[in-house]
Motif scaffolding. Structure first.
Motif, short mmCIF file in Angstrom:
data_model
loop_
_atom_site.label_atom_id
_atom_site.label_comp_id
_atom_site.label_asym_id
_atom_site.label_seq_id
_atom_site.Cartn_x
_atom_site.Cartn_y
_atom_site.Cartn_z
N LYS A 1 0.86 -1.17 0.00
CA LYS A 1 0.00 0.00 0.00
C LYS A 1 0.90 1.23 0.00
N THR A 2 0.83 2.04 -1.08
CA THR A 2 1.76 3.16 -1.25
C THR A 2 1.01 4.45 -1.56
N ASP A 3 1.79 5.53 -1.67
CA ASP A 3 1.21 6.83 -1.97
C ASP A 3 0.57 6.87 -3.35
N PHE A 4 0.90 5.92 -4.23
CA PHE A 4 0.35 5.89 -5.58
C PHE A 4 -0.49 4.64 -5.82
N GLY A 5 -1.12 4.15 -4.75
CA GLY A 5 -2.00 3.00 -4.87
C GLY A 5 -1.28 1.71 -4.55
N ILE A 6 -1.94 0.60 -4.85
CA ILE A 6 -1.38 -0.72 -4.55
C ILE A 6 -0.26 -1.03 -5.53
N LEU A 7 0.92 -1.26 -4.99
CA LEU A 7 2.09 -1.60 -5.79
C LEU A 7 2.35 -3.09 -5.64
N ILE A 8 2.33 -3.82 -6.76
CA ILE A 8 2.63 -5.26 -6.74
C ILE A 8 4.06 -5.44 -7.24
N ILE A 9 4.93 -5.95 -6.37
CA ILE A 9 6.34 -6.10 -6.69
C ILE A 9 6.65 -7.58 -6.90
N THR A 10 7.34 -7.85 -8.00
CA THR A 10 7.90 -9.18 -8.23
C THR A 10 9.41 -9.04 -8.28
N GLN A 11 10.12 -10.13 -7.93
CA GLN A 11 11.55 -10.03 -7.67
C GLN A 11 12.29 -11.18 -8.33
N ASN A 12 13.37 -10.85 -9.05
CA ASN A 12 14.27 -11.84 -9.62
C ASN A 12 15.67 -11.56 -9.08
N GLY A 13 16.02 -12.20 -7.93
CA GLY A 13 17.28 -11.85 -7.28
C GLY A 13 17.22 -10.42 -6.81
N ASN A 14 18.13 -9.58 -7.32
CA ASN A 14 18.08 -8.16 -6.97
C ASN A 14 17.44 -7.31 -8.06
N THR B 1 4.08 -3.06 -10.66
CA THR B 1 2.99 -2.35 -11.33
C THR B 1 2.13 -1.69 -10.26
N TYR B 2 1.55 -0.54 -10.64
CA TYR B 2 0.65 0.16 -9.72
C TYR B 2 -0.42 0.86 -10.57
N PRO B 3 -1.59 1.19 -10.00
CA PRO B 3 -2.75 1.62 -10.81
C PRO B 3 -2.64 3.04 -11.35
N HIS B 4 -1.86 3.91 -10.72
CA HIS B 4 -1.82 5.31 -11.14
C HIS B 4 -1.28 5.41 -12.57
N ASP B 5 -2.13 5.79 -13.52
CA ASP B 5 -1.76 5.92 -14.93
C ASP B 5 -1.08 4.66 -15.45
N SER B 6 -1.58 3.47 -15.00
CA SER B 6 -1.03 2.17 -15.45
C SER B 6 0.48 2.16 -15.28
N GLY B 7 0.93 2.56 -14.10
CA GLY B 7 2.36 2.73 -13.86
C GLY B 7 3.09 1.43 -13.65
N LYS B 8 4.42 1.48 -13.88
CA LYS B 8 5.28 0.34 -13.63
C LYS B 8 6.65 0.85 -13.21
N ILE B 9 7.34 0.04 -12.42
CA ILE B 9 8.70 0.37 -12.00
C ILE B 9 9.60 -0.81 -12.30
N GLU C 1 13.14 8.91 -12.23
CA GLU C 1 13.87 8.09 -11.27
C GLU C 1 13.12 8.01 -9.94
N CYS C 2 13.44 6.95 -9.19
CA CYS C 2 12.89 6.80 -7.84
C CYS C 2 13.86 5.98 -7.01
N TYR C 3 13.71 6.05 -5.70
CA TYR C 3 14.44 5.14 -4.82
C TYR C 3 13.57 4.85 -3.60
N PHE C 4 13.67 3.61 -3.12
CA PHE C 4 12.98 3.18 -1.91
C PHE C 4 14.03 2.66 -0.93
N ILE C 5 13.90 3.03 0.35
CA ILE C 5 14.77 2.50 1.40
C ILE C 5 13.90 1.66 2.32
N PHE C 6 14.18 0.35 2.37
CA PHE C 6 13.34 -0.60 3.08
C PHE C 6 13.84 -0.81 4.50
#
Length: 972
Positions: A188-201, A206-214, A241-246
């Protein structure tokens, strides 16, 4: 004593070569035995065992070890294994090693101690192998200073996050359990539900705002990413660009985003909290988010059997299962099992190595992988197969990559016009993983070459690499300005079956689309430029033969051209039929030719002699040369200072003219034939150029002369050899030239910059300096008006004008060269266009608002250096290494004639132990006052709890994105 110190330094250098040889390797012993076997092999100089102890067999490693063994003998005094840490299939071993080094070069011996860290990894047979060896000091630096990889800016903005340093910075990730922080799932993010998939690093989302993807790369707990949104998915408004710190538990993140790339300001926050997990998605599966098609989904259908992998999904979405299959080369079909049906509460994906029969079942949704579009494949493609590629939609469209006809714009894919038929649309898989094609041919003739007709996107480019039988044969950046026909000679594979691998690699990451129109075998011309007869012998009529210093047939041709007695020649290739050296045979008559793959021959032909051709003048009004072949109607190849004919010193390769400065004061250059021009005409010359300087004594360029003598004759005073081209009109010169001739005021117009200079430039200040563009392709335009005695230079949206000598001769000619002191300088030219028009018909309007006239009171920058204390402007010896305990480093430069509101930017970089260049931050500085001359200072401050990592730093000073200065400093 001096010899002993020298030997120690040599040995330490060779040891460093070994320690930093960053490759992977293997052995069947437990960890401790592996380490002892390694040092025993070092003492015994057992190269075979050493290589076997590593994961990959690498000949360069053996060469490095052999160099040490040739110079020294080593006796192991003691080996102490101090610390062993095992993380799954990875391990870290700390070792204290004590050697006795015995020199074989200088009678000397000495003890050498080293604290080393062995990074280990298990191979596919569960055996421990060595992956990398580094010093303990550098290993500690890697751990303590990992934050540099992320840059300073995020650290300043996010101060409450506890960073975890969990990487060895070498790509092997030895400080964790072999996996990455698991962030896959639903957020749950500032731009809607973000679904993250991961391949190693590698991260996709994908997220709903303007059919966005990262998509991005996870390093430790920091994700550096790119976001894209509809409708264009392009910067500036729809990508950036973007960055997330987990957090350490992977349950929340704080981050920022901004429009566009390489900016200094973030536009907003992007924070999130995980609401469901996706930990069962396999780490080795690449998820592409571009293909969301449901057209081939089989609803209420199961395809049981032939499974090779299954896993839970982070969301109840069958497209996620489909995308995993699309991007796994092994997968041929898939089945999505709905949650809370037959396999528990989570949605589950099953991948299949073949296509099972379908059965009806409400539990499931299935599908068969849709292969890349092959409907329009052309006949030449029967020799080829796609080994690995994207199997997703082209961005901005519903069409997959593959064969397309007609060739046209499809979404973001924009090939140039001029395709011959259908074309194959491709794209690198990622910034680090190329698309891979493989072809097979039989080379039935010694006149065969392999021709690639390829192009890039109109607003992008890609890196093309070709390997023949596993050996790199060709590499080039391919842009979208036109279709390129690039050839690779195959003569040395005559009679053989060959395997050709084509890799489509990223060159940056901006519209890397690749288009292939044709790949086919073509006949190589038996007679090349200057009458060269490849694979041909002319036996007989010999009067002289001799060895040559280089494996270059043009040296033999040149010897014949310069000998009045010679009528023909034959060059014998080295290590063939006449010993290890290349050999030249000169002939007093012309023998008959015979086929011989060991030879290259030629017949002297005065029509191919440049000196006899320069009686010809150029009367054409419109000339274009793309340098696909040498045009001796336009050019005369010459040697610097001597004016000897030098066709062997001019390189044409795949449509690029390469003027290399590779022999001091004797490199090749091109002179144009005389060009007829009237005083009521204007000549315009446009070129696409790339310039490289190797040291601080470079002054290559394009220089213009007027003449009434079409021939080129060396003057009696050879010191004035340039006067052979006529009376000088003006020059365009690319300066990186810091020599000052004693007694001469202002030896060159500018030490660093592109310059157009005219008549009496020194006394009349008749020159204009432009910011230089190094090591990148650029287009330039030169306009000469003999009626007004003016010349204009246009580059990068700026123009400058100078006055020339009065033209009283009927012709002009120019020379193109890469002259500089010593060697290594290089100028490449992609094409040149020359137009001569009547003045009243000229289309040029240089008062256009989008062009900026450069002021002759030129801005300049000098005396840049790094200091430990601010306001230390006095020129002095700068220490090689700064004190790493200081908190602030200052870089000070003197600037002259600075226009008001000029913005200078300092870009700070750090080089890690693998010599990778890591960006830290931008530091912009605005000068508000007009015509300012004085000093400007930039600084970078280390956070209070940190120290400067050891190694090299670089500060690049830029203005309008053009590099002005580079300053290096070091911390020890």
């Amino acid at each position: 004593m001096e010899g002993g110190r020298l030997m120690k330094n040599i040995f330490k250098f060779l040891i460093l070569v070994l320690l930093f040889h960053s490759i992977s390797f293997a052995n069947e012993a437990p960890v401790n035995d592996l380490i002892y076997h390694y040092f025993q092999a070092i003492q015994n100089k057992d190269l075979q065992t050493i290589n076997r102890l590593f994961i990959n067999q690498n000949p360069n490693r053996i060469k490095a070890y052999n160099a040490v063994f040739q110079a020294t003998d080593q006796r192991i005094n003691s080996i102490k294994i101090k610390n062993v840490k095992i993380f799954g299939n990875k391990g870290i071993v700390e070792v204290d090693a004590d050697f006795l080094i015995i020199s074989k070069v200088i009678p000397d011996s000495f003890n050498y101690q080293e604290n080393q860290v062995f990074l280990l990894e298990k191979n596919s047979f569960n055996q421990w192998k060595i992956a990398k060896i580094i010093t303990k000091e550098d290993f500690n630096l890697i751990i303590k200073n990992y934050f540099l990889k992320k840059g300073f800016e995020p650290l300043k903005e996010v101060t409450k996050v506890d960073f975890s340093y969990n990487t060895a910075e070498s790509g092997e990730d030895f400080l964790n359990d072999g996996s990455y922080l698991n962030i896959s799932g639903k957020w749950k993010t500032d731009f809607g539900i973000l679904i993250i998939t991961q391949n190693g690093n590698k991260i996709y989302g994908t997220y709903p705002h303007d059919s966005g993807k990262i998509e991005g790369t996870l390093n430790g707990n920091v994700l550096n990413c790119i976001w894209k949104e509809a409708p264009t998915y392009k910067p500036y408004n729809d990508a950036g660009e973007c960055y997330f710190i987990f957090s350490r538990d992977g349950k929340k993140f704080t981050g920022k985003w901004r429009y566009g790339f390489n900016k200094s300001v973030w536009n907003g926050n992007w924070n999130g909290i995980k609401i469901s997990d996706g930990s069962n998605i396999p780490n080795n599966t690449q998820i592409q988010t571009g293909d969301t098609s449901t057209s081939n989904m089989e609803y209420n259908t199961d395809r049981p059997g032939l499974d090779y992998k299954n896993f839970n999904l982070p969301a109840n979405d069958p497209k996620l299962c489909k995308q995993v299959c699309d991007n796994d080369p092994k997968c041929k079909a898939w089945t999505f099992v709905k949650p809370n049906t037959i396999q528990g509460p989570n949605p589950r994906c099953w991948l299949k190595y073949a296509v099972p029969n379908p059965i009806k079942s409400n539990c499931c949704i299935s599908g068969i992988k849709k292969q890349a579009d092959m409907a329009n494949a052309e006949s030449w493609f029967k020799n080829w197969k796609i080994i690995k590629s994207l199997n997703s939609n082209i961005a901005g469209s519903n069409e997959k990559f593959g064969w397309k006809y007609p060739v046209r714009k499809i979404g973001d894919a924009m090939p140039p016009e001029g395709a011959k038929g259908a074309a194959l649309y491709l794209h690198p898989i990622s910034q680090t993983e190329p698309t891979h094609l493989q072809g097979h041919y039989h080379v039935s003739s010694n006149k065969k070459s392999l021709m690639f007709r390829v192009a890039g996107n109109k607003n992008g480019d890609w890196l093309m690499e070709v390997r023949v039988n596993g050996i790199k044969a060709f590499e080039r950046v391919v842009d979208g300005k036109k279709w390129y026909e690039l050839t690779i000679p195959l003569q040395k594979y005559y009679g053989q079956d060959i395997t050709v691998d084509l890799f489509i690699k990223a060159n940056g990451w901006f519209f890397e689309y690749a288009f292939i129109d044709e790949i086919t075998l073509v006949n190589t011309q038996s007679i090349g430029p200057y009458g060269i007869e490849y694979n041909t012998d002319r036996p007989g009529f010999d009067y002289k033969n001799f060895d040559l210093p280089q494996n270059n047939a043009l040296l033999c041709k040149q010897a014949c051209d310069n000998d009045p007695k010679c009528k023909a020649w034959t060059f014998i290739k080295p290590n063939t039929i006449q010993g290890p050296n290349p050999r030249c045979w000169l002939k007093y008559a012309v023998p008959k030719p015979v086929l011989n793959t060991y030879c290259v021959s030629g017949v002297k032909n005065n029509t191919n002699n440049p000196s006899s051709n320069n009686n010809n003048v150029i009367n054409d009004k419109h000339i274009y040369d793309d340098f696909n072949s040498f045009n001796n109607k336009l050019w005369i190849p010459l040697e610097w200072q001597t004016l000897n004919k030098a066709p062997n010193k001019i390189t044409l390769y795949n449509g690029i003219l390469d003027l290399k400065c590779n022999i001091t004061d004797r490199s090749g250059f091109l002179a144009s034939k005389p060009i007829k021009i009237n005083r009521d005409e204007i000549i315009t010359i446009k070129r696409r150029v790339k310039v490289h300087y190797a040291n601080q004594y470079f002054e290559g360029g394009i220089w213009f002369y007027q003449t009434d003598k079409p021939e080129i004759v060396m003057p009696q005073n050879k010191a004035t050899w340039l006067s052979a081209f006529g009376k000088q009109l003006f020059n365009v010169t690319y300066y990186n030239y810091y020599y000052e001739k004693p007694g001469v005021r202002q030896y060159v117009p500018a030490k660093h910059g592109f310059v157009i200079s005219g008549l009496d430039w020194r006394n009349k200040k008749n020159y204009v300096v432009f910011p230089p563009i190094w090591d990148k392709w650029f287009e330039e335009e030169i306009v000469y008006d003999p009626g007004s005695n003016t010349a204009i230079y246009k580059i990068n949206g700026q123009i400058g004008k100078v006055f020339t000598a009065n033209m009283d001769k009927p012709y002009i000619r120019f020379i193109m060269h890469s002259y500089g002191w010593y060697t290594g300088h290089d100028i490449q030219i992609d094409w040149i266009k020359i137009d001569i028009t009547k003045k009243e018909n000229s289309a040029h309007n240089y008062n256009s608002n989008n062009l900026k006239m450069v002021n002759n009171s030129t801005f300049s920058i000098e005396q840049c250096a790094a200091y430990q204390f601010k306001n230390d402007y006095i020129t002095k010896q700068i220490p090689n290494y700064l004190d790493k305990n200081i908190k602030t480093v200052y870089v000070t430069c003197k600037i002259n004639n600075t226009p008001a509101n000029t913005v200078l930017t300092a870009q700070w970089y750090y080089y890690d132990s693998d010599n990778s260049k890591i960006f830290i931050l931008d530091y912009p500085y605005k000068i508000p006052q007009p015509n300012y001359t004085g000093y400007v200072t930039f600084n970078l401050e280390m956070p209070p709890e940190k120290i400067w990592p050891s190694g090299k730093y670089e500060v690049v000073i830029t203005k309008d994105s053009n590099i002005l200065k580079k300053i290096n400093f070091y911390f020890k």
